[in-house]
Scaffold this active site. Structure first.
Site, PDB file in Angstrom:
ATOM      1  N   ALA A 168       0.825  -1.299  -0.188  1.00 18.55           N
ATOM      2  CA  ALA A 168       0.045  -0.162  -0.036  1.00 18.55           C
ATOM      3  C   ALA A 168       0.799   1.270  -0.158  1.00 18.55           C
ATOM      4  CB  ALA A 168      -0.868  -0.002   1.182  1.00 18.55           C
ATOM      5  N   ASP A 169       2.031   1.215   0.411  1.00 24.03           N
ATOM      6  CA  ASP A 169       2.990   2.246   0.470  1.00 24.03           C
ATOM      7  C   ASP A 169       4.296   1.811   0.044  1.00 24.03           C
ATOM      8  OD1 ASP A 169       3.892   4.807   1.033  1.00 24.03           O
ATOM      9  OD2 ASP A 169       3.698   4.829   3.076  1.00 24.03           O
ATOM     10  N   LEU A 170       4.481   1.742  -1.393  1.00 23.52           N
ATOM     11  CA  LEU A 170       5.944   1.499  -1.780  1.00 23.52           C
ATOM     12  C   LEU A 170       6.753   2.556  -1.972  1.00 23.52           C
ATOM     13  CD1 LEU A 170       7.700  -1.001  -2.730  1.00 23.52           C
ATOM     14  CD2 LEU A 170       6.874  -0.617  -4.959  1.00 23.52           C
TER      15      LEU A 170
END
Length: 238
Positions: free
Chosen positions: A167-169
């Protein structure tokens, strides 16, 4: 619940513990002050609320779930409770368990905790194994070779081929150990259902590119992005 996890209830707290972990995990483990000098804050990236801890010689990471952005002005540490299956710490624990069973490079989950602070709100935390010798990619952008970026592209492709959506690369959630790469912080991450549309993969890559630009600037992004994409796409040119 699966055979590889143990569910515990203590007072108003609920815990999931990895059955492969050797240690008597209690709700106290999720309080940084409990560890005293055996806990030290994690300094790079994130919103705070994370500590390296030494549990009888086992090197672990304790991370409390904290809100960011505008929501943090309303409530920094609590989330809306919509059922145990939706609790963020439990969801991340189970995603990590699935990924370790796939032999993907992620830290092994140790335990997850949550406590309802009202009928509609809860607090949560998770404990994972510490990846020894790891540094965040954000600190190493200028030090990695084209071959390293090619290898990182291959690593991200492995996750995508397995249906893993991070979700937050970003540059702080990629850890580097010599020539190996690991992904961390799978809060709100998931394993996508088979047959899902693949636009989430493009969104992942675009988010990662924005993070590279923010941390390293346009010059850094332009210098490494082709090598990264060649690795991701399986091109023979590093």
């Amino acid at each position: 619940m699966t055979e590889s996890e143990i569910c515990k209830r203590e007072n108003s707290s609920s815990l999931l513990v990895n059955s492969e972990f050797s240690g008597d995990v209690t709700e106290d483990w999720f309080v940084a002050e409990y560890w005293g000098s055996k806990a030290s804050p994690v300094g790079s990236g994130g919103r705070g609320g994370a500590w390296f801890i030494n549990a009888a010689g086992q090197q672990l990471v304790l991370r409390e779930y904290l809100r960011g952005g505008l929501a943090s002005h309303i409530s920094r540490k609590t989330y809306t409770y919509t059922g145990e299956h939706n609790v963020r710490s439990f969801s991340e624990f189970r995603v990590l368990k699935r990924m370790t069973s796939m032999a993907l490079p992620v830290p092994r989950p140790v335990a997850a905790w949550f406590r309802k602070v009202s009928p509609i709100q809860y607090r949560a935390a998770i404990i994972i194994e510490r990846i020894q010798g790891a540094k965040p990619l954000a600190d190493l952008i200028d030090m990695l070779s084209g071959a390293d970026w090619y290898s990182l592209g291959q690593t991200i492709r492995r996750f995508h081929d397995a249906g893993v959506r991070h979700a937050d690369l970003n540059c702080f959630n990629v850890l580097v150990v010599e020539k190996d790469f690991f992904l961390i912080d799978f809060d709100k991450g998931c394993i996508m259902p088979s047959g899902s549309r693949s636009n989430w993969k493009t969104d992942n890559l675009n988010r990662f590119a924005r993070s590279l630009r923010k941390v390293g600037g346009d010059a850094a992004l332009n210098q490494v992005w082709d090598s990264f994409l060649n690795g991701y796409e399986g091109s023979s040119t590093a």
